[in-house]
Design a protein around this motif. Structure first.
Motif, PDB file in Angstrom:
ATOM      1  N   ILE B  60    -104.314  45.887 -66.611  1.00  0.00           N
ATOM      2  CA  ILE B  60    -103.766  46.814 -67.955  1.00  0.00           C
ATOM      3  C   ILE B  60    -102.878  47.822 -67.140  1.00  0.00           C
ATOM      4  CG2 ILE B  60    -104.276  48.301 -69.807  1.00  0.00           C
ATOM      5  CD1 ILE B  60    -106.655  46.511 -70.321  1.00  0.00           C
ATOM      6  N   VAL B  63     -99.632  46.522 -66.137  1.00  0.00           N
ATOM      7  CA  VAL B  63     -98.825  46.209 -67.445  1.00  0.00           C
ATOM      8  C   VAL B  63     -98.089  47.592 -67.847  1.00  0.00           C
ATOM      9  CG1 VAL B  63     -98.848  45.495 -69.664  1.00  0.00           C
ATOM     10  CG2 VAL B  63    -100.128  44.197 -67.862  1.00  0.00           C
ATOM     11  N   ASN B  64     -99.056  48.724 -67.643  1.00  0.00           N
ATOM     12  CA  ASN B  64     -98.916  50.097 -68.390  1.00  0.00           C
ATOM     13  C   ASN B  64     -97.715  50.761 -67.640  1.00  0.00           C
ATOM     14  OD1 ASN B  64     -98.929  52.203 -70.048  1.00  0.00           O
ATOM     15  ND2 ASN B  64    -101.025  53.109 -69.043  1.00  0.00           N
ATOM     16  N   VAL B  67     -94.281  50.677 -69.221  1.00  0.00           N
ATOM     17  CA  VAL B  67     -94.369  51.155 -70.433  1.00  0.00           C
ATOM     18  C   VAL B  67     -94.275  52.834 -70.265  1.00  0.00           C
ATOM     19  CG1 VAL B  67     -95.974  51.693 -72.278  1.00  0.00           C
ATOM     20  CG2 VAL B  67     -95.636  49.282 -71.528  1.00  0.00           C
ATOM     21  N   ARG B  68     -95.073  53.097 -69.295  1.00  0.00           N
ATOM     22  CA  ARG B  68     -95.126  54.626 -69.038  1.00  0.00           C
ATOM     23  C   ARG B  68     -93.557  54.776 -68.697  1.00  0.00           C
ATOM     24  NH1 ARG B  68     -99.997  56.956 -68.845  1.00  0.00           N
ATOM     25  NH2 ARG B  68     -99.058  58.887 -68.137  1.00  0.00           N
ATOM     26  N   GLU B  71     -91.840  55.351 -71.829  1.00  0.00           N
ATOM     27  CA  GLU B  71     -92.206  56.527 -72.554  1.00  0.00           C
ATOM     28  C   GLU B  71     -91.850  58.162 -72.086  1.00  0.00           C
ATOM     29  OE1 GLU B  71     -96.578  55.483 -74.344  1.00  0.00           O
ATOM     30  OE2 GLU B  71     -96.407  56.017 -72.332  1.00  0.00           O
ATOM     31  N   ASP B  72     -91.820  58.027 -70.656  1.00  0.00           N
ATOM     32  CA  ASP B  72     -91.456  59.133 -69.829  1.00  0.00           C
ATOM     33  C   ASP B  72     -89.917  59.827 -70.314  1.00  0.00           C
ATOM     34  OD1 ASP B  72     -94.067  59.767 -68.683  1.00  0.00           O
ATOM     35  OD2 ASP B  72     -93.188  58.908 -66.746  1.00  0.00           O
ATOM     36  N   VAL B  74     -88.310  58.734 -72.889  1.00  0.00           N
ATOM     37  CA  VAL B  74     -88.400  59.264 -74.306  1.00  0.00           C
ATOM     38  C   VAL B  74     -88.765  60.608 -74.512  1.00  0.00           C
ATOM     39  CG1 VAL B  74     -89.098  58.669 -76.762  1.00  0.00           C
ATOM     40  CG2 VAL B  74     -88.288  57.004 -75.356  1.00  0.00           C
ATOM     41  N   ILE B  75     -90.011  60.871 -73.889  1.00  0.00           N
ATOM     42  CA  ILE B  75     -90.455  62.244 -73.918  1.00  0.00           C
ATOM     43  C   ILE B  75     -89.561  63.262 -73.511  1.00  0.00           C
ATOM     44  CG2 ILE B  75     -92.468  63.606 -73.115  1.00  0.00           C
ATOM     45  CD1 ILE B  75     -94.198  60.978 -73.658  1.00  0.00           C
ATOM     46  N   ILE B 133    -106.773  57.896 -68.739  1.00  0.00           N
ATOM     47  CA  ILE B 133    -107.195  56.870 -69.974  1.00  0.00           C
ATOM     48  C   ILE B 133    -106.308  55.641 -69.412  1.00  0.00           C
ATOM     49  CG2 ILE B 133    -106.724  56.195 -72.336  1.00  0.00           C
ATOM     50  CD1 ILE B 133    -107.356  59.362 -72.742  1.00  0.00           C
ATOM     51  N   ILE B 134    -106.746  54.532 -69.278  1.00  0.00           N
ATOM     52  CA  ILE B 134    -106.266  53.354 -68.801  1.00  0.00           C
ATOM     53  C   ILE B 134    -106.105  52.191 -69.999  1.00  0.00           C
ATOM     54  CG2 ILE B 134    -106.262  53.678 -66.493  1.00  0.00           C
ATOM     55  CD1 ILE B 134    -108.886  51.931 -66.561  1.00  0.00           C
ATOM     56  N   ARG B 266    -102.502  61.045 -78.661  1.00  0.00           N
ATOM     57  CA  ARG B 266    -101.797  61.091 -77.409  1.00  0.00           C
ATOM     58  C   ARG B 266    -102.580  61.672 -76.397  1.00  0.00           C
ATOM     59  NH1 ARG B 266     -96.630  64.117 -78.804  1.00  0.00           N
ATOM     60  NH2 ARG B 266     -96.235  62.905 -80.353  1.00  0.00           N
TER      61      ARG B 266
END
Lengths: 169, 298
Positions: B60, B63-64, B67-68, B71-72, B74-75, B133-134, B266
Motif C-alpha cells: 500500500i 501504491v500510495n 498518489v502522494r 496530492e502534494d 494540488v495542496i 498513517i499508511i 486528513r
C-alpha cells in the motif's frame, strides 16, 4: 526453451485481470489527504471485478474472485466473507447476462454495473442496519454508490486499454 | 460421425456448465460459512487480519507514492492560491495565541504548584511511538486506519492514538510492523468521556458518521453546543482530560453529537500512548528511609 518462455508469458498475461483488480483494491485503502474522501471512496475493486468477470470470465473465474473478496474483507476489517459472497453473486450475474452486457454498446455494460452497484449498496445498508439494530443513515451509502457508478466508465476505459495491450482484445 | 462429435461437445459443455455452477454454489456457501464462523469465534480472524496488514502495508505504501505526489501538487497549488488571505489570518491568530500562551504559562505554573500542595498522584500516559498513517478502511462498515508502527516499536492493543489536536481512537490489532487503530467514529467504538464545564460523564459512541454521538447522558444534564468533550480515565483505557472535541449543534430530539478536534479526514501522523491507571501511593515499606529524603532547607 521457446515453449517454456511462451508458457511463462501466457501465464503472466493470464494474471493481468486479477493483478489489476488487486491494484485497484489497494487504491481504496490508500490514505487520502482530501477531506471526506474516505466515506465516499468509490468501490474501484467492484468495478474491476465486474469488468473482468464480464469480458474475460476465463481469466477472472469464481475462485480468484472469491479469494480476492476474502482478502478485501481481511484488509478492510469489515464483515469477513460478505464481500466474497457478493462478488460470487456478481460473477454469476455478469456471466449469465454476458450476451446482453458484453456487446458492442458500452451503455449496456454500464447499466449492468449500475444494477450491480445498487444491489451492493442495498446489501451494504441492510447489513449495517442489522449490525446496529436500527436503520442507519443511507446518505453515505448512496453517495458511495453514486461515486462508484460514475467512475465505472473511467475504470472500464483504463482496463479496456490494458485488455487491448496485454491480452489482445 | 458428426452427430457423435456434436453429442460429445454438448455433453462437455453441459458438464462444464455444471462444474461452473457447482463451484459458484460452493464458493457462495463457503463465503457465508466463513462469515458465520468469524462471528462465532473472531480471535483467529483477528490474528489473520494482523498478518495480512503486515504483508499489505509495504505494498500500500508503494501504491500510495504516486498518489502522494499528485496530492502534494494540488495542496501546494491551494496553498499558493490562498497565501495572502492565509497570511492575514495567521498574523491575527498569532496575536491571539501569544496572549493565550502567557495565560497558559501562568496556569501551568499554578497548576503544578497546587498539585504538589495537594500531593496529587497523576495518571501518566507514556508516549510509545509516533507513526505514519499508511492505510485506511474503505466503504461504510468500518472506520479504521493502518499505521506503520507495531509490536517491534512496543505498540500493543489498547494503546491510545492521538494527534496534536486530540484523541483519535485506540489500537485494536498489531502485527510486528503495523497496527490498526479503531477510530472514534467507528460503529464499534465506545469510550468514556466527560463534558465540560458541566462535568457530566457520558459514553461517546461512533456510528460510522463523521460526528460520534454522546450516549448515556444523565437525565437533565446541562450541555450546550460548543462545550468541550474530554476523556476520562473510567475503565482505565484513556488518560484523563485529553481533548476529544466539542459538542455540535443538536437538532431537536436528536442525540447530541461531537465535532472531533482532530480532522479524521486528513490525518498524517499519530502519536501512540500507553496509559497505566494510577498506581496506589507507595506504602511505608517502599518509601525511602527518612535519612535519604531531601531535607527541607532551613
Amino acid at each position: 526453451m521457446m515453449r517454456l518462455a511462451h508458457q511463462t508469458l501466457a501465464f503472466i498475461r493470464g494474471t493481468v485481470p486479477i493483478i489489476t483488480a488487486l491494484l485497484l483494491m489497494l487504491l481504496e485503502f490508500v490514505p487520502y489527504r482530501f477531506a471526506h474522501i474516505q466515506a465516499i471512496m468509490p468501490h474501484l475493486f467492484l468495478a474491476a471485478a465486474y469488468y473482468w468477470a464480464l469480458f474475460r470470465p476465463d481469466l477472472m473465474g469464481v475462485a480468484p474472485l472469491f479469494l480476492a473478496g476474502l482478502l478485501y474483507d481481511l484488509a478492510n476489517g469489515g464483515a469477513f466473507g460478505l464481500t466474497a459472497f457478493a462478488l460470487v453473486v456478481m460473477h454469476y450475474f455478469a456471466v449469465s447476462q454476458r450476451r446482453i452486457l458484453a456487446g458492442r454498446l458500452f451503455l449496456l455494460s454500464w447499466l449492468g454495473f449500475i444494477s450491480v452497484a445498487i444491489a451492493y449498496g442495498i446489501a451494504d445498508w441492510l447489513m449495517l442496519s442489522m449490525i446496529t439494530d436500527a436503520p442507519v443513515k443511507s446518505t453515505p451509502i448512496v453517495m458511495q454508490t453514486l461515486m462508484t457508478v460514475s467512475v465505472y466508465p473511467l475504470v472500464a476505459r483504463f482496463l479496456g486499454q490494458i485488455h487491448r495491450l496485454a491480452l489482445d482484445r | 460421425m458428426r452427430v457423435a462429435r456434436s453429442r460429445t461437445g454438448r455433453l462437455a459443455r453441459s458438464l462444464r456448465g455444471f462444474g461452473a455452477r457447482f463451484s459458484l454454489a460452493i464458493s457462495a456457501i463457503l463465503a457465508l460459512a466463513l462469515f458465520i464462523f468469524s462471528q462465532v469465534s473472531p480471535a483467529p480472524l483477528e490474528r489473520l487480519r494482523a498478518a495480512v496488514d503486515g504483508v499489505l502495508a509495504p505494498i500500500i505504501y508503494v501504491v500510495n507514492l504516486p498518489v502522494r505526489v499528485v496530492e502534494d501538487v494540488v495542496i501546494w497549488g491551494q496553498d499558493v492560491a490562498f497565501l495572502y488571505r492565509e497570511n492575514i489570518r495567521l498574523r491575527d491568530e498569532n496575536q491571539r495565541l501569544m496572549e493565550w500562551q502567557l495565560a497558559a504559562q501562568r496556569l501551568a505554573t499554578e497548576n503544578s504548584r497546587l498539585k504538589s500542595l495537594l500531593d496529587v498522584h497523576d495518571m501518566q500516559a507514556t508516549p510509545i511511538a509516533t507513526a505514519r498513517i499508511i492505510g485506511q478502511s474503505a466503504g461504510n462498515y468500518v472506520r479504521t486506519i493502518l499505521i506503520n508502527a507495531g509490536q517491534n516499536a512496543g505498540v500493543a492493543p489498547g494503546h491510545v492514538a492521538a494527534d496534536r489536536s486530540g484523541v483519535l481512537g485506540r489500537v485494536i490489532t498489531v502485527s510486528p510492523t503495523t497496527a490498526r487503530v479503531l477510530l472514534l467514529t467507528d460503529l464499534n467504538s465506545r469510550i468514556p468521556v466527560k463534558v465540560l464545564p458541566a462535568d457530566v460523564n457520558a459514553i461517546l459512541a461512533g456510528d460510522n458518521l463523521d460526528q460520534p454521538m454522546l450516549t448515556f447522558l444523565p437525565a437533565g444534564s446541562q450541555i450546550a453546543a460548543g462545550d468541550w468533550v474530554v476523556t476520562t480515565s473510567h475503565g482505565g483505557i484513556f488518560p484523563p482530560d485529553m481533548p476529544v472535541g466539542r459538542v455540535a449543534l443538536t437538532p431537536k430530539g436528536g442525540k447530541p453529537r461531537v465535532m472531533l478536534s482532530s480532522d479524521l479526514t486528513r490525518l498524517d501522523y499519530v502519536r501512540l500512548l500507553a496509559f497505566t491507571p494510577a498506581t496506589p501511593p507507595p506504602t511505608a515499606a517502599e518509601t525511602p528511609p527518612a535519612a535519604e529524603a531531601p531535607q527541607p532547607s532551613p
